[in-house]
Enzyme design. Structure first.
Site: not given
Length: 261
Positions: A102, A196, A198
């Site tokens: 990001c 993202h 994660e």
């Protein structure tokens, strides 16, 4: 008998831990290590948003670096952002593995001479389909190491800035209907991902609530996004494998028990 040296990685954290992430995960550091870590590795945390950076003489000790997301603009001129750009230029010159997520994706682009600005289409929040570039050019070596690569994959997104122009020598390897540069790479050592990999949905739900509270997005928009989240799941297994393959240079199936310093 040859003893393999323990691999060492660093998270360059460009965001402050939210109350929710602190409560549920004890900080973003653990979110990243859980997603990208392997057994037998060592991970260090540098809160670059607070001005905490690795010593330049220690950079060569690391096998790779991950730059996190952030509420700050990658094109801003805060001292820590300028210092981060210099660090990224140094790591690029050293050909160290650097994965940007990001804001990290955007700030790498800026540091290497690309252009980042506000997204023409406004906020992109939710689950987005990223389409892998498939043309007559040779496939990136990362995709070769992954083996069979899907034509597209779903990922969680939450951003209002985007890469407008990649650096000279960079290759766009993923895009979406909303964002022209969802992924780019530079050689075998730089990888930027706008989404993202994660994040779980729970983190995005909490982040949207905070964006509504701070008047960054309106409640109706957030409600629509939340409704759409009930109908789709991010392909986190693919994204985690891609990120691990990039950082480690292999596509082995891996577990998440990791030594953290």
């Amino acid at each position: 008998m040859k003893i393999e040296q323990e691999k060492r990685y660093a998270l360059l954290l460009a965001a402050r831990d939210s109350d929710y992430v602190t409560k549920m995960y004890n900080g973003y550091f653990n979110v990243f290590v859980q997603a990208f870590g392997e057994e037998g590795e060592s991970w260090d945390l540098f809160r670059v948003v607070e001005g905490e950076f690795p010593d330049m003489e220690d950079l060569d000790k690391y096998d790779g670096f991950v730059v996190s997301g952030s509420p700050y603009d990658a094109y801003g001129n805060d001292l820590w952002i300028l210092r981060l750009c210099f660090l990224l230029q140094t790591l690029h010159a050293m050909r160290k593995k650097v994965l940007g997520i990001c804001f990290g994706h955007q700030v790498i682009c800026r540091a290497l001479g690309g252009r980042v600005a506000k997204a023409g289409g406004g906020w992109d929040v939710g689950i987005r389909k990223v389409i892998m570039v498939d043309d007559d050019l040779p496939r990136p070596k990362l995709f070769d190491r992954l083996g069979e690569t899907p034509p597209s994959a779903l990922i969680i997104e939450c951003h209002q800035d985007e890469v407008w122009q990649v650096p000279v020598g960079a290759e766009v390897i993923g895009f979406s209907e909303k964002t022209g540069v969802e992924m780019f790479c530079v050689g075998d050592h730089i990888l930027g991902i706008q989404g993202h990999p994660e994040y779980g949905k729970d983190i995005l739900y909490n982040l949207m609530d905070r964006l509504v509270s701070s008047d960054c997005i309106n409640g109706c928009f957030a409600d629509d996004v939340k409704a759409s989240l009930e109908e789709a799941e991010p392909d986190n297994q693919f994204w985690e494998k891609l990120c691990k393959t990039f950082l480690k240079g292999n596509n082995n199936e891996i577990c998440c028990a990791v030594k953290v310093d």
